[in-house]
Motif scaffolding. Sequence first.
Motif, PDB file in Angstrom:
ATOM      1  N   THR A 124       0.906  -1.245  -0.021  1.00 12.20           N
ATOM      2  CA  THR A 124       0.021  -0.104   0.028  1.00 12.20           C
ATOM      3  C   THR A 124       0.875   1.175  -0.106  1.00 12.20           C
ATOM      4  O   THR A 124       2.090   1.163   0.263  1.00 12.20           O
ATOM      5  CB  THR A 124      -0.982   0.135   1.274  1.00 12.20           C
ATOM      6  OG1 THR A 124      -0.201   0.149   2.524  1.00 12.20           O
ATOM      7  CG2 THR A 124      -1.839  -1.127   1.445  1.00 12.20           C
ATOM      8  N   SER A 125       0.065   2.336  -0.177  1.00 11.86           N
ATOM      9  CA  SER A 125       0.856   3.678  -0.158  1.00 11.86           C
ATOM     10  C   SER A 125       1.531   3.953   1.081  1.00 11.86           C
ATOM     11  O   SER A 125       2.663   4.176   1.228  1.00 11.86           O
ATOM     12  CB  SER A 125       0.106   4.771  -0.803  1.00 11.86           C
ATOM     13  OG  SER A 125       0.875   5.927  -0.513  1.00 11.86           O
ATOM     14  N   ALA A 126       0.957   3.518   2.350  1.00 12.81           N
ATOM     15  CA  ALA A 126       1.347   3.862   3.448  1.00 12.81           C
ATOM     16  C   ALA A 126       2.647   2.760   3.786  1.00 12.81           C
ATOM     17  O   ALA A 126       3.412   3.463   4.505  1.00 12.81           O
ATOM     18  CB  ALA A 126       0.195   3.479   4.519  1.00 12.81           C
ATOM     19  N   GLU A 127       2.478   1.450   3.508  1.00 15.50           N
ATOM     20  CA  GLU A 127       3.701   0.753   3.595  1.00 15.50           C
ATOM     21  C   GLU A 127       4.813   1.136   2.799  1.00 15.50           C
ATOM     22  O   GLU A 127       5.776   0.979   3.539  1.00 15.50           O
ATOM     23  CB  GLU A 127       3.020  -0.535   3.299  1.00 15.50           C
ATOM     24  CG  GLU A 127       2.005  -1.390   4.052  1.00 15.50           C
ATOM     25  CD  GLU A 127       1.608  -2.597   3.289  1.00 15.50           C
ATOM     26  OE1 GLU A 127       1.052  -3.545   4.152  1.00 15.50           O
ATOM     27  OE2 GLU A 127       1.610  -2.748   2.146  1.00 15.50           O
ATOM     28  N   LEU A 128       4.640   1.646   1.779  1.00 20.41           N
ATOM     29  CA  LEU A 128       5.948   1.976   1.109  1.00 20.41           C
ATOM     30  C   LEU A 128       6.417   3.285   1.479  1.00 20.41           C
ATOM     31  O   LEU A 128       7.705   3.430   1.615  1.00 20.41           O
ATOM     32  CB  LEU A 128       5.511   2.394  -0.489  1.00 20.41           C
ATOM     33  CG  LEU A 128       5.310   1.246  -1.408  1.00 20.41           C
ATOM     34  CD1 LEU A 128       4.607   1.790  -2.834  1.00 20.41           C
ATOM     35  CD2 LEU A 128       6.353   0.384  -1.492  1.00 20.41           C
ATOM     36  N   THR A 129       5.694   3.991   2.214  1.00 15.75           N
ATOM     37  CA  THR A 129       6.256   5.422   3.022  1.00 15.75           C
ATOM     38  C   THR A 129       6.726   5.010   4.089  1.00 15.75           C
ATOM     39  O   THR A 129       8.154   5.241   4.728  1.00 15.75           O
ATOM     40  CB  THR A 129       4.989   6.401   3.280  1.00 15.75           C
ATOM     41  OG1 THR A 129       4.295   6.759   2.088  1.00 15.75           O
ATOM     42  CG2 THR A 129       5.447   7.475   4.020  1.00 15.75           C
TER      43      THR A 129
ATOM     44  N   LEU B  17      12.045   3.482   7.081  1.00 13.96           N
ATOM     45  CA  LEU B  17      12.892   2.574   7.742  1.00 13.96           C
ATOM     46  C   LEU B  17      14.136   2.431   6.905  1.00 13.96           C
ATOM     47  O   LEU B  17      15.500   2.448   7.641  1.00 13.96           O
ATOM     48  CB  LEU B  17      12.292   1.321   7.734  1.00 13.96           C
ATOM     49  CG  LEU B  17      11.045   1.165   8.856  1.00 13.96           C
ATOM     50  CD1 LEU B  17      10.180  -0.064   8.495  1.00 13.96           C
ATOM     51  CD2 LEU B  17      11.292   1.624  10.111  1.00 13.96           C
ATOM     52  N   CYS B  18      14.144   2.503   5.651  1.00  9.54           N
ATOM     53  CA  CYS B  18      15.426   2.524   4.846  1.00  9.54           C
ATOM     54  C   CYS B  18      16.238   3.560   5.130  1.00  9.54           C
ATOM     55  O   CYS B  18      17.546   3.598   5.176  1.00  9.54           O
ATOM     56  CB  CYS B  18      15.099   2.064   3.480  1.00  9.54           C
ATOM     57  SG  CYS B  18      14.487   0.658   2.904  1.00  9.54           S
ATOM     58  N   LEU B  19      15.838   4.660   5.120  1.00  8.09           N
ATOM     59  CA  LEU B  19      16.514   5.915   5.589  1.00  8.09           C
ATOM     60  C   LEU B  19      17.219   6.052   6.939  1.00  8.09           C
ATOM     61  O   LEU B  19      18.218   6.473   7.112  1.00  8.09           O
ATOM     62  CB  LEU B  19      15.581   7.377   5.263  1.00  8.09           C
ATOM     63  CG  LEU B  19      15.323   7.580   3.818  1.00  8.09           C
ATOM     64  CD1 LEU B  19      14.179   8.585   3.730  1.00  8.09           C
ATOM     65  CD2 LEU B  19      16.299   7.984   2.949  1.00  8.09           C
ATOM     66  N   LEU B  20      16.308   5.645   7.866  1.00  6.83           N
ATOM     67  CA  LEU B  20      16.942   5.399   9.221  1.00  6.83           C
ATOM     68  C   LEU B  20      18.053   4.465   9.068  1.00  6.83           C
ATOM     69  O   LEU B  20      19.134   4.581   9.902  1.00  6.83           O
ATOM     70  CB  LEU B  20      15.737   4.618  10.072  1.00  6.83           C
ATOM     71  CG  LEU B  20      14.714   5.688  10.661  1.00  6.83           C
ATOM     72  CD1 LEU B  20      13.564   5.036  11.527  1.00  6.83           C
ATOM     73  CD2 LEU B  20      15.472   6.792  11.539  1.00  6.83           C
TER      74      LEU B  20
ATOM     75  N   ASP C 124      21.020   6.239   7.501  1.00  3.05           N
ATOM     76  CA  ASP C 124      21.432   7.014   8.538  1.00  3.05           C
ATOM     77  C   ASP C 124      22.251   6.352   9.661  1.00  3.05           C
ATOM     78  O   ASP C 124      23.366   6.882  10.034  1.00  3.05           O
ATOM     79  CB  ASP C 124      20.486   7.853   9.169  1.00  3.05           C
ATOM     80  CG  ASP C 124      20.945   9.029  10.028  1.00  3.05           C
ATOM     81  OD1 ASP C 124      21.869   9.764   9.414  1.00  3.05           O
ATOM     82  OD2 ASP C 124      20.488   9.356  11.150  1.00  3.05           O
ATOM     83  N   ASN C 125      21.741   5.317  10.239  1.00  3.61           N
ATOM     84  CA  ASN C 125      22.649   4.764  11.263  1.00  3.61           C
ATOM     85  C   ASN C 125      23.779   3.915  10.751  1.00  3.61           C
ATOM     86  O   ASN C 125      24.801   3.910  11.401  1.00  3.61           O
ATOM     87  CB  ASN C 125      21.572   3.376  12.005  1.00  3.61           C
ATOM     88  CG  ASN C 125      20.390   3.925  12.517  1.00  3.61           C
ATOM     89  OD1 ASN C 125      20.492   5.313  13.192  1.00  3.61           O
ATOM     90  ND2 ASN C 125      19.548   2.950  12.880  1.00  3.61           N
ATOM     91  N   GLN C 126      23.673   3.589   9.448  1.00  2.00           N
ATOM     92  CA  GLN C 126      24.978   3.017   8.761  1.00  2.00           C
ATOM     93  C   GLN C 126      25.923   4.044   8.853  1.00  2.00           C
ATOM     94  O   GLN C 126      27.325   3.945   9.113  1.00  2.00           O
ATOM     95  CB  GLN C 126      24.551   2.363   7.505  1.00  2.00           C
ATOM     96  CG  GLN C 126      25.859   1.551   7.060  1.00  2.00           C
ATOM     97  CD  GLN C 126      26.675   2.476   6.101  1.00  2.00           C
ATOM     98  OE1 GLN C 126      26.385   3.627   5.614  1.00  2.00           O
ATOM     99  NE2 GLN C 126      28.215   2.132   6.183  1.00  2.00           N
ATOM    100  N   HIS C 127      25.755   4.989   8.430  1.00  4.48           N
ATOM    101  CA  HIS C 127      26.616   6.257   8.437  1.00  4.48           C
ATOM    102  C   HIS C 127      27.263   6.629   9.729  1.00  4.48           C
ATOM    103  O   HIS C 127      28.401   6.744   9.773  1.00  4.48           O
ATOM    104  CB  HIS C 127      25.836   7.690   7.662  1.00  4.48           C
ATOM    105  CG  HIS C 127      26.658   8.768   7.479  1.00  4.48           C
ATOM    106  ND1 HIS C 127      27.580   8.971   6.723  1.00  4.48           N
ATOM    107  CD2 HIS C 127      26.780   9.969   8.399  1.00  4.48           C
ATOM    108  CE1 HIS C 127      28.370  10.164   6.980  1.00  4.48           C
ATOM    109  NE2 HIS C 127      27.820  10.716   7.873  1.00  4.48           N
ATOM    110  N   ARG C 128      26.396   6.462  10.811  1.00  7.24           N
ATOM    111  CA  ARG C 128      26.988   6.687  12.063  1.00  7.24           C
ATOM    112  C   ARG C 128      27.828   5.729  12.449  1.00  7.24           C
ATOM    113  O   ARG C 128      28.967   6.344  13.117  1.00  7.24           O
ATOM    114  CB  ARG C 128      25.664   7.101  13.028  1.00  7.24           C
ATOM    115  CG  ARG C 128      24.768   8.423  12.943  1.00  7.24           C
ATOM    116  CD  ARG C 128      23.913   8.450  14.022  1.00  7.24           C
ATOM    117  NE  ARG C 128      23.143   9.479  13.826  1.00  7.24           N
ATOM    118  CZ  ARG C 128      21.819   9.432  13.929  1.00  7.24           C
ATOM    119  NH1 ARG C 128      21.094   8.357  13.726  1.00  7.24           N
ATOM    120  NH2 ARG C 128      21.058  10.562  13.425  1.00  7.24           N
ATOM    121  N   VAL C 129      27.648   4.754  12.237  1.00  7.33           N
ATOM    122  CA  VAL C 129      28.514   3.695  12.734  1.00  7.33           C
ATOM    123  C   VAL C 129      29.981   3.914  11.914  1.00  7.33           C
ATOM    124  O   VAL C 129      31.012   3.699  12.385  1.00  7.33           O
ATOM    125  CB  VAL C 129      27.873   2.266  12.351  1.00  7.33           C
ATOM    126  CG1 VAL C 129      29.078   1.147  12.465  1.00  7.33           C
ATOM    127  CG2 VAL C 129      26.776   2.061  13.314  1.00  7.33           C
TER     128      VAL C 129
END
Length: 138
Positions: free
Chosen positions: A102-107, A112-115, A118-123
């Motif tokens: 659904t559109s909500a699931e894709l959002t 989650l992918c962006l999180l 971001d976490n990978q970058h911090r590590v």
Amino acid sequence: MRAHGAEGRGLSSGALDVLIRLSAGAEDGLSIGELAQSAGVSSRNVTGLVDTLERDGLVQRVPDRRDRRSVLARITPDGQAWIEAFRRPTQAAMAAIFRGFTSAELTQFRHLCLLLADNQHRVSEHLRQADGVEGPQQ
């Protein structure tokens, strides 16, 4: 998927990356330095990739209107057509992968992918600092 799609089409994954960046970049083109920085590789590496793309008629070097000492790389009409032909099967594959969401699931998935990114970058930054290596500042 990009590397798989480029197989048999005559471009390395690095050249494909440069071509994609140019297709999405400024209409006037991008400098070798800008391409290198956005791709996280050396200018020397990008110069070789642009040489190959230029030889194949997919990219051309043009004078920078803002700085006559500078040269920009710009995608050609043949390069743009190559990218569009490359993207068609990729877009169909992506539509198949995300079918049923659904559109909500894709959002939520995007969030989650962006999180994760971001976490990978911090590590990575933490590990670089722990090793005493200076990294890019944000």
